[in-house]
Each structure stands twice: as structure tokens, then as C-alpha cells.
Enzyme design. Structure first.
Site, PDB file in Angstrom:
ATOM      1  N   LYS A   2     -51.638 -14.321 118.161  1.00 55.78           N
ATOM      2  CA  LYS A   2     -51.303 -12.795 118.463  1.00 55.78           C
ATOM      3  C   LYS A   2     -50.252 -12.477 117.547  1.00 55.78           C
ATOM      4  CE  LYS A   2     -53.360 -12.925 123.046  1.00 55.78           C
ATOM      5  NZ  LYS A   2     -52.949 -13.254 124.521  1.00 55.78           N
TER       6      LYS A   2
ATOM      7  N   GLN B   5     -48.403 -13.911 129.074  1.00 57.62           N
ATOM      8  CA  GLN B   5     -49.618 -14.929 128.773  1.00 57.62           C
ATOM      9  C   GLN B   5     -50.014 -15.475 130.307  1.00 57.62           C
ATOM     10  OE1 GLN B   5     -51.482 -15.082 125.718  1.00 57.62           O
ATOM     11  NE2 GLN B   5     -52.778 -16.270 127.050  1.00 57.62           N
TER      12      GLN B   5
ATOM     13  N   ASP C  69     -51.940  -5.252 127.670  1.00 54.54           N
ATOM     14  CA  ASP C  69     -53.178  -6.097 128.403  1.00 54.54           C
ATOM     15  C   ASP C  69     -54.125  -4.997 128.968  1.00 54.54           C
ATOM     16  OD1 ASP C  69     -53.804  -8.559 127.294  1.00 54.54           O
ATOM     17  OD2 ASP C  69     -52.474  -9.301 128.954  1.00 54.54           O
TER      18      ASP C  69
END
Ligand code: NDP
Length: 277
Positions: free
Chosen positions: A49, A93, A116
């Protein structure tokens, strides 16, 4: 003839488009990724990422915290990122270490910085048809369908899997595109028969080669979200690709299909947040 949808190439094109858009924006979009613990797979995702951000000309910061990080400490870290004007998107995460309540931690992220699309407010807005960050994987699947020219209006879309991060948002996105949507799960009866009626079939199950070739309607678009590691270390999807690709009109391979799109959509969500300011 079957079209193999090249997710790697599409993701590359999208990242280039995002880079150009970011340059025009006059603001450097910033993504903060918070990693708690030392799960090796998570560490690889986080590294990828950060690299994708850098390539797209975005600012990226990675905060690595030890596995034993206390709840208060993590919440304080998120609050700091919420207040940082350089940061437009925040991603924690997952999975988090067991002592941390994922829902509570995610809820601490400013909804305007939800990279997200996992926050309840983002999911709720998707349900209501309002503009909001959308979960990256289903958003990537939709982008692949659109860019491949798969007809969606009035099509019967079957989504196998009903998780909050893939199946459910995927179904809502397809509904928004005027598909007639059927959602299947582990208690669904006659799954093969239902799949055979799908013009668009999305498999998000987590079981290697679960969807068989003779479950596919000739000419259907098959989107395989599954990532399953086999004993020999190779990766395979939820669809029996060899058999399904003989029948499908469009199909995504694994790897190289949906996977690369997820990070591209993460960058897109971050850019959109930067645009909103
Ligand atoms: P979950 O385990 O959260 O959900 C799996 C879904 O599949 C559930 O809804 C479950 O039904 C359903 N299911 C399980 N067994 C069957 C069955 N026998 N028949 C029909 N449905 C079944 O997984 P995720 O949604 O998180 O992920 C799905 C797959 O996608 C995984 O392989 C994952 O690795 C991959 N993935 C890939 C991403 C990418 O970037 N490409 C990102 C995220 C996930 P029920 O609800 O009844 O239990």
C-alpha cells in the site's frame, strides 16, 4: 470467445489516472496505514500500500505499533491522524490482535477519512445510495465490470458470499447499477442452479475452485474474489478457472484479477477524501 479481464493492467491504468488527477488537485493526498503487531501477511499488504501511494505521488505514512499496544494508545494514535491535515485517508490493517475490539477501533476513525469504507456510517450511506467511501474490493470488482463493458442494466447478478467487506457491499453496488441481485451463502439451497442463471457471477467465498465450470451460464461475466493458498504454496480463486473459462464471456484470473484492484481503489478513496478537503 472468453475475455480474460486483466486486473493488473487495469489497476495500473487507474493508478496512472489517479496520479494525474492528484497532480491537478494541488493537494497531495495522504494515506496513513496503522499496523498493530507483526502478522507477516499484513506487513506485506502494508508495504504494498505504501509503495502504491508513493508511485501515485501520494503522501503515505505507516505507523507500526507492537502487538501488545493498549486500546487507549491505539485510540490516541487514530485521534492524532484524524487531526493531521496532511492525512486524508486512514486505514487500520485488520486483523487486529485479539485484545482489541475491531469495531471500537474502526469507529474512532473520522468518517471523512475512512479509506477502507468499512465504517458503519460509510456502509449505511452505501445502503441509502448516498455518496461515501465504498469498500475497496467490491468497488474494484465493479470497476472491472464497467471497464470491460459488461452489460449490467437488468442483468441477473449472483453474489456468492455475504461478508460485510465483500459480499454485501458488492450486492448493493450491483443493485445501484440496476442489476437484479441474488445473494447466496452457506445455507443457500440449490446453489449450482442459481449460479447457472447468473449473467454476472461474483464468487467471494474463500474455498478453492468451489464454483464449477458447469455452474456457469454460457457468456456470463465471472468475477473471482477468492484468494486461497494451496498446499504447494500457489494461489487459486474460488472458481475452477480452467473449466469456467471455457464457458464464460468474461472471467478474472487469480492471481491478477480482482486482487490488484483493491489497492487501486484504496488510492481512489484517499484521493476522493482529499478532494473533499
Ligand atoms: P468471509 O469468510 O467473511 O465470507 C465468506 C462467505 O462465503 C460467507 O458469507 C459464507 O456464508 C460464504 N460461504 C462459505 N461457504 C459457502 C458455501 N459452501 N456455499 C455458499 N457460500 C458459502 O470471506 P470474505 O468475504 O472476507 O472473503 C472471501 C474471499 O475473498 C476469501 O478467499 C478472501 O481471501 C478473498 N478476499 C480477497 C480480497 C482481494 O483483494 N481480492 C479482499 C478480501 C477478501 P455464511 O455467511 O453463511 O457463512
Amino acid at each position: 470467445m472468453t475475455v480474460v479481464i486483466d486486473g493488473k493492467q487495469t489497476a495500473k491504468e487507474i493508478r496512472a489516472e489517479l496520479r494525474e488527477e492528484a497532480q491537478k488537485l494541488g493537494v497531495v493526498p495522504g494515506l496513513c496505514v496503522i499496523l498493530v503487531g507483526d502478522d507477516p501477511a499484513s506487513a506485506i499488504y502494508v508495504r504494498n500500500k505504501a509503495r502504491a501511494c508513493k508511485d501515485a505521488g501520494f503522501y503515505s505514512s505507516t505507523i507500526k505499533l507492537p502487538a501488545e499496544t493498549a486500546r487507549e494508545e491505539l485510540l490516541a494514535c487514530i485521534r492524532e491522524q484524524n487531526a493531521d491535515p496532511q492525512i486524508h485517508g486512514i486505514l487500520v490493517q485488520l486483523p487486529l490482535p485479539k485484545h482489541l475490539d475491531e469495531q471500537e477501533i474502526l469507529a474512532a476513525i473520522d468518517p471523512a477519512k475512512d479509506a477502507d469504507g468499512f465504517l458503519p456510517v460509510s456502509a449505511g450511506k452505501l445502503l441509502l445510495g448516498q455518496k461515501a467511501p465504498v469498500a475497496c474490493t467490491p468497488q474494484g470488482c465493479l470497476e472491472l465490470l464497467k471497464r470491460s463493458g459488461v452489460p449490467m442494466e437488468g442483468a441477473h447478478a449472483v453474489v456468492v458470499g455475504r461478508s460485510n467487506i465483500v459480499g454485501k457491499p458488492m450486492a448493493l453496488l450491483l443493485l445501484r447499477e440496476n442489476c437484479t441481485v441474488t445473494v447466496c451463502h452457506s445455507r443457500t439451497k440449490n446453489l449450482p442452479e442459481i449460479c447457472r442463471t447468473a449473467d454476472i457471477l461474483v464468487a467471494a467465498i474463500g474455498k478453492p475452485r468451489f464454483i464449477k465450470g458447469d455452474w456457469i451460464k454460457p457468456g456470463a461475466a465471472v468475477i473471482d474474489v477468492g484468494i486461497n493458498r494451496l498446499e504447494d504454496g500457489s494461489i487459486t480463486g474460488d472458481v475452477d478457472y480452467e473449466a469456467a473459462s471455457q464457458v464464460a464471456g468474461w472471467i478474472t484470473p487469480v492471481p491478477g484479477g480482482v486482487g490488484p484492484m483493491t489497492i487501486a481503489m484504496l488510492l481512489k478513496n484517499t484521493l476522493e477524501a482529499a478532494k473533499r478537503g
